[in-house]
Design an enzyme around this catalytic site. Structure first.
Site, PDB file in Angstrom:
ATOM      1  N   SER A 157      -8.999  -5.388  -0.902  1.00 49.52           N
ATOM      2  CA  SER A 157      -9.723  -4.208  -0.405  1.00 49.52           C
ATOM      3  C   SER A 157     -11.050  -4.685   0.178  1.00 49.52           C
ATOM      4  CB  SER A 157      -9.999  -3.260  -1.578  1.00 49.52           C
ATOM      5  OG  SER A 157     -10.997  -2.321  -1.222  1.00 49.52           O
ATOM      6  N   TYR A 170     -12.501  -0.779 -10.186  1.00 47.19           N
ATOM      7  CA  TYR A 170     -11.720  -1.097  -8.983  1.00 47.19           C
ATOM      8  C   TYR A 170     -12.372  -2.260  -8.220  1.00 47.19           C
ATOM      9  CZ  TYR A 170      -9.164  -0.257  -4.585  1.00 47.19           C
ATOM     10  OH  TYR A 170      -8.388  -0.385  -3.443  1.00 47.19           O
TER      11      TYR A 170
HETATM   12  P1  NAD Z   1      -0.587   4.336  -3.116  1.00 50.45           P
HETATM   13  O1  NAD Z   1      -1.052   5.071  -4.316  1.00 50.45           O
HETATM   14  O2  NAD Z   1       0.238   5.049  -2.099  1.00 50.45           O
HETATM   15  O3  NAD Z   1       0.234   3.042  -3.518  1.00 50.45           O
HETATM   16  C1  NAD Z   1       0.081   2.328  -4.694  1.00 50.45           C
HETATM   17  C2  NAD Z   1       1.459   1.964  -5.161  1.00 50.45           C
HETATM   18  O4  NAD Z   1       1.362   1.142  -6.331  1.00 50.45           O
HETATM   19  C3  NAD Z   1       2.263   3.224  -5.562  1.00 50.45           C
HETATM   20  O5  NAD Z   1       3.552   3.136  -4.995  1.00 50.45           O
HETATM   21  C4  NAD Z   1       2.317   3.140  -7.069  1.00 50.45           C
HETATM   22  O6  NAD Z   1       3.470   3.723  -7.634  1.00 50.45           O
HETATM   23  C5  NAD Z   1       2.317   1.630  -7.273  1.00 50.45           C
HETATM   24  N1  NAD Z   1       1.912   1.246  -8.629  1.00 50.45           N
HETATM   25  C6  NAD Z   1       0.867   1.700  -9.344  1.00 50.45           C
HETATM   26  N2  NAD Z   1       0.853   1.110 -10.555  1.00 50.45           N
HETATM   27  C7  NAD Z   1       1.914   0.259 -10.581  1.00 50.45           C
HETATM   28  C8  NAD Z   1       2.421  -0.633 -11.548  1.00 50.45           C
HETATM   29  N3  NAD Z   1       1.835  -0.768 -12.749  1.00 50.45           N
HETATM   30  N4  NAD Z   1       3.521  -1.354 -11.241  1.00 50.45           N
HETATM   31  C9  NAD Z   1       4.136  -1.224 -10.040  1.00 50.45           C
HETATM   32  N5  NAD Z   1       3.698  -0.393  -9.077  1.00 50.45           N
HETATM   33  C10 NAD Z   1       2.600   0.341  -9.363  1.00 50.45           C
HETATM   34  O7  NAD Z   1      -1.901   3.717  -2.473  1.00 50.45           O
HETATM   35  P2  NAD Z   1      -2.092   2.628  -1.332  1.00 50.45           P
HETATM   36  O8  NAD Z   1      -3.305   3.025  -0.624  1.00 50.45           O
HETATM   37  O9  NAD Z   1      -0.834   2.425  -0.573  1.00 50.45           O
HETATM   38  O10 NAD Z   1      -2.453   1.326  -2.182  1.00 50.45           O
HETATM   39  C11 NAD Z   1      -1.778   0.093  -2.037  1.00 50.45           C
HETATM   40  C12 NAD Z   1      -2.747  -1.069  -2.233  1.00 50.45           C
HETATM   41  O11 NAD Z   1      -3.717  -1.041  -1.189  1.00 50.45           O
HETATM   42  C13 NAD Z   1      -3.545  -1.008  -3.538  1.00 50.45           C
HETATM   43  O12 NAD Z   1      -3.646  -2.317  -4.085  1.00 50.45           O
HETATM   44  C14 NAD Z   1      -4.902  -0.510  -3.099  1.00 50.45           C
HETATM   45  O13 NAD Z   1      -5.937  -0.932  -3.943  1.00 50.45           O
HETATM   46  C15 NAD Z   1      -4.993  -1.167  -1.730  1.00 50.45           C
HETATM   47  N6  NAD Z   1      -5.985  -0.554  -0.854  1.00 50.45           N
HETATM   48  C16 NAD Z   1      -5.806   0.721  -0.358  1.00 50.45           C
HETATM   49  C17 NAD Z   1      -6.766   1.270   0.481  1.00 50.45           C
HETATM   50  C18 NAD Z   1      -6.632   2.635   1.093  1.00 50.45           C
HETATM   51  O14 NAD Z   1      -7.593   3.089   1.734  1.00 50.45           O
HETATM   52  N7  NAD Z   1      -5.516   3.317   0.971  1.00 50.45           N
HETATM   53  C19 NAD Z   1      -7.906   0.533   0.803  1.00 50.45           C
HETATM   54  C20 NAD Z   1      -8.069  -0.734   0.274  1.00 50.45           C
HETATM   55  C21 NAD Z   1      -7.092  -1.272  -0.551  1.00 50.45           C
END
Ligand code: NAD
Length: 272
Positions: A157, A170
């Site tokens: 991130s 986080y």
């Molecule tokens: P999201 O909530 O759609 O996806 C997260 C996924 O992780 C979900 O499918 C959830 O079921 C899964 N998950 C959660 N706990 C889990 C576990 N213990 N075991 C297996 N799967 C698990 O959100 P996203 O935005 O797609 O996030 C994906 C990644 O991107 C994360 O690591 C998040 O920190 C990172 N990220 C997202 C953003 C953003 O703006 N959306 C920005 C920076 C980083």
């Protein structure tokens, strides 16, 4: 050179947390590169099956299956890798994407909320990287499919760099991920393993729905993005496919920010 849509032909990719959001887009993008894809999910079996079906219908030779596993549980991670290897023969690419937020002011943050975020976002990424490396080393080079022994991509991130008040668990997990990724590179690059991170900025997914679903939230968010649009999961999917392919072979131990310029601190545009 292989055709652009076959950059992962005959390679097997695990994507954690792939039933939604960024993980879903990465899984689809890897599948369109003709890779075999394991669509990992924790609870959302139906969502994962929709993603796998999409890949199986739309990709010429990508082949997807779903596997359940909580990435913070070592026995479940081991079982996921075993099932993948039993099914596809090996693992070539591991995208550690699963991540969560549990936001509190620090002085009100329960230990459980701290621990859970670290368990999933940092320990979970360690566990899948470890199993991937074990398989890469055991299997040996497959010169016919890739110049590298294996590829690990951590989804980090912008908060591996930008501090985040109200989200210390986080930000700490993502900051820790930077050192995990760089240490893996230092330790295993001589074995021809590549380990990198992608650091998304604000991407429109469930994790930040609260922010982008209101006009005010979106206006505030856009002030943080010099490029003046929120990211979409496909912005990350396309970078992940390239980073998994030999086109990026000499990239190792680095973070690629995909953030519309968020890490250029736009708050200083007029007040520096
Ligand atoms: P999201 O909530 O759609 O996806 C997260 C996924 O992780 C979900 O499918 C959830 O079921 C899964 N998950 C959660 N706990 C889990 C576990 N213990 N075991 C297996 N799967 C698990 O959100 P996203 O935005 O797609 O996030 C994906 C990644 O991107 C994360 O690591 C998040 O920190 C990172 N990220 C997202 C953003 C953003 O703006 N959306 C920005 C920076 C980083």
């Amino acid at each position: 050179m292989q055709k652009p849509n076959e950059r992962l032909k005959e390679q097997t990719c695990i994507v954690t947390g792939a039933s939604s959001g960024i993980g879903e887009a990465i899984a689809k993008s890897l599948g369109m590169e003709a890779g075999n894809v394991v669509v990992n999910y924790r609870k959302d079996k139906e969502g994962a099956e929709v993603v796998a079906d999409w890949i199986n219908k739309n990709s010429d030779c990508g082949n997807a299956i779903t596997l359940q596993c909580d990435v913070s549980k070592e026995d479940e991670v081991k079982a996921m890798f075993k099932s993948t290897i039993d099914h596809f023969g090996t693992v070539d690419v591991c995208v550690a994407n699963a991540g969560i937020q549990k936001d509190y002011p620090l002085h009100e943050m329960p230990l459980a909320a701290w621990q859970k975020v670290i368990d999933v976002n940092l320990t979970g990424q360690f566990l899948v990287a470890k199993e991937a490396i074990l398989e890469f080393l055991k299997r040996g080079m497959r010169q016919d499919v890739s110049k590298s022994l294996g590829k690990i991509i951590h989804i980090s991130s912008v908060h591996e760099e930008i501090p985040w008040a109200g989200h210390a668990n986080y930000a700490a997990s993502k900051g820790g991920l930077l050192m995990l990724m760089e240490s893996i590179c230092q330790e295993y690059a001589p074995k021809k393993i590549r380990c990198n991170s992608i650091a998304p900025g604000a991407i429109k997914t469930d994790i930040n729905k609260e922010v982008w679903s209101s006009n005010q939230g979106m206006d505030d968010l856009l002030k943080l993005i010099p490029y003046k649009r929120i990211g979409i999961p496909e912005d990350i999917g396309s970078v992940a496919s390239w980073l998994a392919s030999d086109e990026s072979e000499y990239i190792n131990g680095t973070t690629i920010f995909v953030d519309g310029g968020m890490t250029c601190y736009p708050g200083f545009t007029t007040n520096g």
